[in-house]
Scaffold this motif. Structure first.
Motif, short mmCIF file in Angstrom:
data_model
loop_
_atom_site.label_atom_id
_atom_site.label_comp_id
_atom_site.label_asym_id
_atom_site.label_seq_id
_atom_site.Cartn_x
_atom_site.Cartn_y
_atom_site.Cartn_z
N PHE A 172 0.82 -1.21 0.00
CA PHE A 172 0.00 0.00 0.00
C PHE A 172 0.86 1.26 0.00
N ILE A 173 2.02 1.20 0.61
CA ILE A 173 2.94 2.33 0.52
C ILE A 173 3.40 2.50 -0.93
N THR A 174 3.69 1.38 -1.58
CA THR A 174 4.10 1.41 -2.99
C THR A 174 2.99 1.97 -3.87
N ARG A 175 1.75 1.55 -3.61
CA ARG A 175 0.61 2.09 -4.37
C ARG A 175 0.56 3.61 -4.26
N SER A 176 0.69 4.12 -3.05
CA SER A 176 0.64 5.57 -2.84
C SER A 176 1.76 6.27 -3.60
N LYS A 177 2.95 5.69 -3.56
CA LYS A 177 4.08 6.29 -4.26
C LYS A 177 3.90 6.22 -5.78
N MET A 178 3.29 5.14 -6.27
CA MET A 178 3.02 5.03 -7.70
C MET A 178 2.06 6.14 -8.15
N ILE A 179 1.02 6.39 -7.38
CA ILE A 179 0.06 7.43 -7.74
C ILE A 179 0.74 8.80 -7.74
N ALA A 180 1.59 9.04 -6.76
CA ALA A 180 2.33 10.31 -6.74
C ALA A 180 3.23 10.43 -7.96
N GLU A 181 3.84 9.30 -8.38
CA GLU A 181 4.73 9.33 -9.54
C GLU A 181 3.95 9.52 -10.83
N ILE A 182 2.73 8.97 -10.91
CA ILE A 182 1.88 9.22 -12.07
C ILE A 182 1.60 10.72 -12.20
N ARG A 183 1.29 11.35 -11.07
CA ARG A 183 1.08 12.81 -11.09
C ARG A 183 2.33 13.53 -11.60
N ASN A 184 3.49 13.15 -11.06
CA ASN A 184 4.73 13.79 -11.49
C ASN A 184 4.97 13.58 -12.98
N GLU A 283 2.48 3.41 -22.42
CA GLU A 283 3.56 2.43 -22.43
C GLU A 283 4.78 2.97 -21.69
N GLU A 284 5.15 4.20 -21.99
CA GLU A 284 6.31 4.82 -21.34
C GLU A 284 6.08 4.96 -19.83
N MET A 285 4.89 5.41 -19.44
CA MET A 285 4.61 5.63 -18.03
C MET A 285 4.59 4.32 -17.24
N THR A 286 3.97 3.28 -17.81
CA THR A 286 3.89 2.00 -17.11
C THR A 286 5.27 1.39 -16.91
N CYS A 287 6.10 1.44 -17.94
CA CYS A 287 7.47 0.91 -17.81
C CYS A 287 8.28 1.73 -16.81
N HIS A 288 8.06 3.03 -16.80
CA HIS A 288 8.74 3.89 -15.82
C HIS A 288 8.37 3.48 -14.40
N LEU A 289 7.09 3.22 -14.16
CA LEU A 289 6.65 2.79 -12.83
C LEU A 289 7.26 1.45 -12.45
N ALA A 290 7.29 0.52 -13.41
CA ALA A 290 7.83 -0.81 -13.14
C ALA A 290 9.31 -0.73 -12.78
N GLU A 291 10.06 0.08 -13.51
CA GLU A 291 11.50 0.18 -13.24
C GLU A 291 11.77 0.91 -11.93
N LYS A 292 10.93 1.86 -11.60
CA LYS A 292 11.15 2.65 -10.38
C LYS A 292 10.73 1.90 -9.11
N PHE A 293 9.64 1.13 -9.21
CA PHE A 293 9.07 0.54 -7.99
C PHE A 293 9.12 -0.99 -7.95
N CYS A 294 9.35 -1.65 -9.09
CA CYS A 294 9.24 -3.11 -9.13
C CYS A 294 10.55 -3.79 -9.48
N GLY A 295 11.61 -3.02 -9.60
CA GLY A 295 12.92 -3.61 -9.83
C GLY A 295 13.20 -4.04 -11.26
N GLY A 296 12.32 -3.68 -12.20
CA GLY A 296 12.56 -4.06 -13.58
C GLY A 296 11.26 -4.32 -14.33
#
Length: 492
Positions: A172-184, A283-296
């Motif tokens: 849930f912390i990761t979810r919150s950070k993902m939403i903040a990163e989507i905004r950014n 596509e760019e945004m989803t991959c950015h989230l995966a690399e930032k929060f999911c390790g790849g």
């Protein structure tokens, strides 16, 4: 101090009774069991991440675990972000402090001050010099090794899940950070965040059953929004050319591992763009989230028992395929050349169940959902879908399909994207056709009038945030990524 070691066979009622006795004892000792403001120098997780020996620190947290060895105690103090070890020499306490300490249990919130050091096993630890009671827990914590084993209790009592399951708290912390990163991500590209009404007089922007309510002061029926689309397009007309909203939508429909009646949606609109450019951005945004929060870009998905089901590969570029071509692969090259009756017969052959009142385009869509979508796991943008399915999208030359993508990942739709229809006459005709004779109740004619003032050509997207988080974190159900999912009343 630890009921877990002294009374392993006690019932919950007996444990609560013991804790209430300790509550009363704290008050006898002049201690407020529910504390007040407490100044800290850092959090347990921050201290652990930046740990160095010999620092004077003050932190607060819940007693998550403890080992009481009589004259000394080791305990874990933490919150949802993480924990750190504390050490207390009971023999060095004043008698009143000893009495207070004996009233504490696993689950209580305390503040401590002391000096940092490393144990012989190199464990970051705080040598407690003073402690303050901040909140007495009157009920026992979940098992410190296994957390909550019952999934329904996990969803009904999320606070216990977060206390006993660090993986859940981290998700849930990761979810919150993902939403903040989507905004950014969007704001860095010039998109403006806006807010549109949740209470609407006409539920538009999607084909879904709304929740209905009534405004007493105005004496008018209202619905909770099923989508913000029509209001966001009003802003395009008003001259806002790059906008987005992260919103809550409500649909009075079924509940499943992929559906919750209340859900979070991202919608974004980009004037002078189209569905293909919006697909590139998703596509760019989803991959950015995966690399930032999911390790790849390889995401493991497991079932509810923890067995590996598959690994989702998000490596770019993502596949793009025509809707009709995908259906032909599973239903035969002649599927769109035969009669509607023959298509129904073909569905029987390939094991696709239909209802009697389905129109022909719905029959085709049923084949897509059951034979294509549910079996597509790596990302695929499905393009050029039937025009009847998306009445708000621009028609492709020829008029039988629309300029749309549907992004499928892990067997479900994650995001639709359109080249938005901005011809008010065509929009009116298509919305009235979709309403099926109930225009007064289902067609937002104020929106049609707005379009008559001129909406620029635009690309638009929707992303189901709950499903996106499910996909990126490998969560097996939507209930694992929604803090408080809707459930039946207990016992029903």
């Amino acid at each position: 101090m630890s009921e877990a070691t002294n009374q392993p066979q006690s019932t919950e009622a007996e444990l609560i009774a013991v804790r209430r006795e300790k509550l009363a004892k704290l008050r006898e000792l002049g201690v407020d069991p529910f504390g007040s403001k407490f100044e800290t120098t850092s959090t347990p997780a921050e201290l652990r991440d930046t740990f160095s020996e010999g620092k004077q620190v003050t932190i607060a947290g819940r007693i998550i675990a403890l080992r009481d060895m009589g004259k000394s105690v080791f305990f874990q103090l933490g919150d949802a972000n993480g924990s750190i070890q504390g050490y207390l020499s009971v023999k060095n306490l004043e008698e009143d402090q000893k009495a207070i300490w004996k009233c504490l249990d696993r689950g209580d919130w305390i503040g401590i001050s002391g000096e940092t050091f490393l144990t012989r096993t190199e464990e970051p630890t705080i040598k407690t010099e003073s402690f303050t009671v901040l909140s007495k827990s009157l009920r026992p914590m979940p098992d410190k090794f296994h957390g909550l084993s019952d999934r329904e209790t996990k969803y009904r009592k999320r606070h216990l899940d977060l206390i006993g399951n660090q993986d859940s708290a981290t998700l849930f912390i990761t979810r919150s950070k993902m939403i903040a990163e989507i905004r950014n991500f969007l704001q860095e590209r010039g998109f403006l965040e806006v807010e549109t009404p949740m209470l609407q007089s006409v539920a538009g922007g999607a084909a879904a059953r709304p929740f209905e309510t009534h405004h007493n002061a105005l004496g008018m029926p209202l619905t909770l929004r099923i989508a913000p689309e029509l209001f966001l397009k009003r802003l395009l007309v008003g001259g806002f050319t790059k906008i987005f909203e992260l919103n809550r939508n409500f649909r009075n429909e079924g509940i499943s591992r992929r559906h919750n009646p209340e859900f979070t949606m991202l919608e974004a609109y980009w004037a002078f763009s189209d569905f293909e450019e919006m697909a590139n951005m998703v596509e760019e945004m989803t991959c950015h989230l995966a690399e930032k929060f999911c390790g790849g870009l390889n995401i493991e998905h497991k079932d509810e028992e923890g067995n590996l089901l598959r690994t989702i590969n998000l490596q770019r570029p993502w596949k793009r395929a025509n809707y009709h071509d995908l259906i032909k692969e599973v239903a035969g090259d002649d599927f769109f050349d035969i009669t509607p009756e023959q298509r129904r017969a073909k569905c029987d052959e390939i094991g696709v169940q239909l209802s009697e009142n389905m129109e022909d385009y719905e029959v085709v869509q049923q084949v897509f959902e059951k034979k294509v979508e549910e079996h597509t796991f790596d990302p695929c943008f499905v393009t050029r879908v039937a025009s009847e399915l998306v009445p708000l999208a621009k028609v492709t030359p020829g008029g039988k399909t629309v300029e749309v993508y549907e992004l499928i990942i892990n067997g479900q739709e994650i995001s639709p994207g359109y080249s938005e229809l901005n011809d008010p006459d065509v929009q009116k005709e298509r919305l009235e056709h979709q309403a099926g004779g109930e225009e007064e109740q289902k067609v937002d004619y104020d929106f049609i009038e707005t379009l008559e003032h001129g909406m620029p050509p635009a690309g638009g997207i929707g992303i189901g945030i709950d499903r996106l988080v499910m996909m990126l974190t490998g969560a097996p159900t939507i209930r694992d990524v929604v803090l408080f999912p809707l459930l039946k009343k207990k016992g029903e």
